[in-house]
Write a protein that holds these residues in place. Structure first.
Motif, PDB file in Angstrom:
ATOM      1  N   GLN A 180       0.834  -1.205   0.000  1.00 15.23           N
ATOM      2  CA  GLN A 180       0.000   0.000   0.000  1.00 15.23           C
ATOM      3  C   GLN A 180       0.865   1.250   0.000  1.00 15.23           C
ATOM      4  O   GLN A 180       1.845   1.345   0.746  1.00 15.23           O
ATOM      5  CB  GLN A 180      -0.933   0.015   1.213  1.00 15.23           C
ATOM      6  CG  GLN A 180      -1.959   1.136   1.178  1.00 15.23           C
ATOM      7  CD  GLN A 180      -3.056   0.947   2.195  1.00 15.23           C
ATOM      8  OE1 GLN A 180      -3.114  -0.060   2.896  1.00 15.23           O
ATOM      9  NE2 GLN A 180      -3.968   1.912   2.281  1.00 15.23           N
ATOM     10  N   GLU A 189     -10.689   4.112  -2.815  1.00 19.73           N
ATOM     11  CA  GLU A 189     -10.105   4.563  -1.545  1.00 19.73           C
ATOM     12  C   GLU A 189     -11.015   5.553  -0.841  1.00 19.73           C
ATOM     13  O   GLU A 189     -11.083   5.591   0.384  1.00 19.73           O
ATOM     14  CB  GLU A 189      -8.743   5.194  -1.803  1.00 19.73           C
ATOM     15  CG  GLU A 189      -8.010   5.639  -0.554  1.00 19.73           C
ATOM     16  CD  GLU A 189      -6.720   6.376  -0.865  1.00 19.73           C
ATOM     17  OE1 GLU A 189      -5.906   6.556   0.068  1.00 19.73           O
ATOM     18  OE2 GLU A 189      -6.526   6.789  -2.033  1.00 19.73           O
ATOM     19  N   HIS A 226      -7.961  -1.264  -3.516  1.00 20.45           N
ATOM     20  CA  HIS A 226      -8.124  -0.076  -4.357  1.00 20.45           C
ATOM     21  C   HIS A 226      -6.805   0.227  -5.053  1.00 20.45           C
ATOM     22  O   HIS A 226      -5.823  -0.529  -4.921  1.00 20.45           O
ATOM     23  CB  HIS A 226      -8.632   1.120  -3.548  1.00 20.45           C
ATOM     24  CG  HIS A 226      -7.783   1.487  -2.369  1.00 20.45           C
ATOM     25  ND1 HIS A 226      -6.536   2.063  -2.485  1.00 20.45           N
ATOM     26  CD2 HIS A 226      -8.017   1.376  -1.035  1.00 20.45           C
ATOM     27  CE1 HIS A 226      -6.045   2.298  -1.281  1.00 20.45           C
ATOM     28  NE2 HIS A 226      -6.921   1.879  -0.378  1.00 20.45           N
ATOM     29  N   ARG A 255      -3.776   0.113  -2.877  1.00 19.87           N
ATOM     30  CA  ARG A 255      -3.692  -1.001  -1.929  1.00 19.87           C
ATOM     31  C   ARG A 255      -3.850  -2.306  -2.702  1.00 19.87           C
ATOM     32  O   ARG A 255      -4.957  -2.737  -3.022  1.00 19.87           O
ATOM     33  CB  ARG A 255      -4.773  -0.873  -0.849  1.00 19.87           C
ATOM     34  CG  ARG A 255      -4.604  -1.845   0.323  1.00 19.87           C
ATOM     35  CD  ARG A 255      -5.627  -1.532   1.405  1.00 19.87           C
ATOM     36  NE  ARG A 255      -5.302  -2.171   2.669  1.00 19.87           N
ATOM     37  CZ  ARG A 255      -5.817  -3.329   3.090  1.00 19.87           C
ATOM     38  NH1 ARG A 255      -6.670  -3.991   2.317  1.00 19.87           N
ATOM     39  NH2 ARG A 255      -5.473  -3.830   4.254  1.00 19.87           N
TER      40      ARG A 255
END
Length: 660
Positions: A496, A511, A647, A650
């Motif tokens: 991330q 996000e 997302h 991530r």
């Protein structure tokens, strides 16, 4: 920097003048004696002015006042009607004036009544210089039941013959003098950097001790951090108006907010920091207003970070979510921010400005940041300063501390001129995850930064089942793409970038989460209401136009009604499935969602029209949340939705490991 280092640094600065003290005698010095007659709503005063040179000097009083007498030892005086005068000294000399009158009651800050007074500098309650600033000594006389607070250091108080006489001093050139009077109880406490006072009415007496404790702690903390306070006293004054205002040497807080449990942790430190920024160092508005950003960062944000790292992370996320909610048409550069007129100005002037200082602190280091603010204060106390002066202070401190001084002008230029937040990308197409033996894992991926961005240091974190396995900062220039590599002896689960929202950037797809501000800031909103008469309350809550109408999946919506009716409307517009039910068991409750067409909406479920109207009146203050369940008074249950597990910034790694 550790607390001891800050104390030592402040001690060194204390050996230097806060500003060029030798220049103060070259500025006009005033001595004023003012008598308030609250029962009659009038005042009278005498002014003695020491003029050090031969230049013309203009003074004027505001509406409702008049200059009664003028005398000049050497030179001439030209009266301009009843309210103005031009002094033309033939040499360094002394001028004497008498004035009197009644506040005009034409604006906030022009009141003098039996129960007290609020006399703002801008109201012209004393002969105010048109161009040059003066230092002053002010003596105020009021009937004994009243207390009085004015700008400057509180140095003396005497009572005789039923009258209270209080003296204030501000020898440095001052921006102006605001004065409050009221029927308060006064309490005092000495701290390392001066004396703090509270002036509260009898019904707030139980709050004296807490406010004295907190105010004294903040005064000492920020004196250690920034430099000696501009004045030797600091007061907290209860005002019968819904205000939170900072002045030189005191703050006025509304009587209604003083009892609220969060005010000593939030609003109070903000106002104390203004004693340095805005009231200690004055703002050169030609280049924009820097003082709100620096005060918000060193006050509100710093105190949140002191309490809990998660609170600080939440604030940084709020900044990004609020920026995402800001319509392009409402956005403007930070350099154009002057005053806070509402939510848009808070997002730009406070939050984006705070993000600049957060970026500087991360880029240069804590030592350089602390030296910069101390240097800036020492050089500019009781003088006007600009964004350019701040840039100079940060560049000099970075050079002294061996930090990257070249990034300072780039950061200032970008944050002061930009509007759109830059994009950060973890390119999943380039992701490689390899299991090299029993206890070695290797992860590679490309990371890219927007060509329209600023020099940045990106935190990238490798996470496993039990937390963070590795973390590093990746420095990127605008438009730069690079390949990063992590190795781990534990199976990783996620990679991330910027998980804690340290960067000013666009939120990645998935996000962001819906917040009430998405709809509150929309340019135009359709009101779908089960009851008549809510349009006016909705217009006060929302920034844009409010038009009653039917549910429309392609327009921002405010849906208000009983729970069942709200649910039917949400179903009709295919609202986000997970956000169709009310999130807390309260009434009324408001929550954010999106229509099937991707437009923001607020659903407000209430028992009746009056309950809905009261909720709408409070709605705007909760814009940073995804939902709010209203209680009585300031009581509320709030929350923020969780972002998607996966997302753009991530990336899950388990699938590739399982494939191996």
């Amino acid at each position: 920097m550790c607390r001891l280092a800050r104390i030592l640094a402040a001690a060194l600065l204390a050996t230097l003048p806060v500003a060029a003290a030798s220049s103060w005698p070259d500025d006009p010095q005033a001595e004023m004696d003012v008598r308030l007659h609250p029962d009659d709503g009038r005042l009278e005063g005498r002014l003695t002015l020491q003029l050090p040179d031969e230049g013309p000097f203009s003074l004027a009083v505001g509406p409702g006042y008049r200059i009664d007498e003028v005398a000049l030892d050497a030179g001439s005086a030209e009266k301009l009607g009843q309210r103005g005068v031009i002094l033309r000294p033939g040499e360094a000399t002394e001028a004497r004036l008498r004035w009197s009158g009644e506040p005009g009651e034409e604006s906030r800050g022009a009141r003098l009544r039996p129960e007290g007074a609020w006399l703002a500098a801008e109201a012209g309650w004393y002969p105010r210089p048109a161009e040059r600033r003066t230092g002053y000594r002010l003596n105020v006389t009021v009937p004994e039941p009243l207390q009085v607070v004015a700008e400057g250091t509180r140095v003396d108080e005497r009572i005789s013959d039923g009258l209270r006489r209080v003296e204030f001093r501000h020898p440095a050139p001052a921006r102006g003098i605001t004065l409050f009077a009221g029927e308060w109880e006064q309490r005092s406490r000495s701290v390392r950097h001066g004396t703090v006072h509270t002036f509260f009415p009898e019904h707030l007496a139980e709050h004296h001790d807490l406010y004295l404790e907190k105010t004294g702690a903040y005064l000492d903390e920020y004196s250690d951090w920034i430099g000696p306070p501009p004045h030797e006293t600091y007061s907290v004054v209860a005002a019968p108006y819904p205000v939170g205002l900072a002045f030189a040497g005191f703050t006025a807080l509304g009587e209604q907010v003083i009892p609220l449990p969060f005010i000593p942790e939030t609003s109070l430190p903000h106002e104390v920091v203004h004693n340095w920024w805005g009231r200690g160092v004055y703002t050169d508005y030609d280049e924009g207003n820097w003082n709100e950003a620096l005060t918000y960062y060193m006050g509100d944000y710093h105190q949140a970070a002191q309490r809990d790292t998660e609170q600080a992370q939440r604030l940084r996320g709020d900044w990004l979510r609020s920026q995402a909610a800001l319509p392009d048409a409402a956005d403007y550069p930070l350099s154009e921010f002057r005053h806070n007129r509402g939510t848009v100005d808070e997002i730009i002037g406070y939050q984006r400005g705070a993000q600049l200082f957060h970026t500087l602190r991360r880029s240069l280091g804590e030592a350089a940041f602390d030296q910069a603010v101390r240097r800036f204060y020492a050089r500019h106390a009781h003088q006007e300063a600009s964004w350019s002066d701040l840039e100079t202070a940060f560049a000099g401190a970075a050079e002294d501390e061996g930090a990257d001084a070249e990034t300072v002008p780039a950061l200032f230029e970008w944050f002061l001129s930009a509007t759109r937040a830059p994009d950060l990308e973890l390119d999943e197409r380039t992701l490689e995850v390899a299991h090299e033996g029993d206890d070695r894992f290797r992860i590679r991926v490309d990371i890219a930064w927007d060509e329209d961005g600023y020099p940045v240091s990106v935190p990238v974190v490798l996470k496993g089942e039990d937390g963070r396995l590795d973390e590093r900062d990746i420095r990127l220039q605008p438009g730069e793409r690079t390949r990063i590599e992590f190795t781990s002896e534990t199976a990783p689960r996620y990679l991330q970038a910027d998980p804690d929202h340290h960067l000013y950037r666009q939120l990645a797809l998935g996000e962001g989460v819906s917040i009430l501000r998405d709809t509150l800031l929309a340019e135009s909103v359709t009101l779908v209401a089960s009851w008549d008469g809510l349009e006016a309350a909705a217009e006060r809550a929302l920034r844009g136009e409010v038009e009653p109408g039917a549910p429309d999946r392609d327009r921002p919506l405010l849906i208000v009604g009983p729970r069942e009716a709200v649910s039917e409307h949400l179903e009709a517009i295919k609202a986000c499935v997970t956000d169709r039910i009310r999130p807390v068991d309260r009434s009324p409750v408001a929550w954010a969602s999106t229509t099937g067409g991707g437009q923001p909406l607020i659903a407000l479920a209430a028992e009746d029209a009056e309950e809905a109207r009261e909720a709408l009146q409070r709605l705007a203050r909760y814009g940073r949340h995804s939902y709010v369940g209203f209680g009585s008074g300031h009581d509320a249950e709030t929350g923020l939705y969780n972002p998607a597990d996966r997302h753009g910034l991530r990336l899950p790694l388990a699938d590739q490991l399982d494939a191996d």
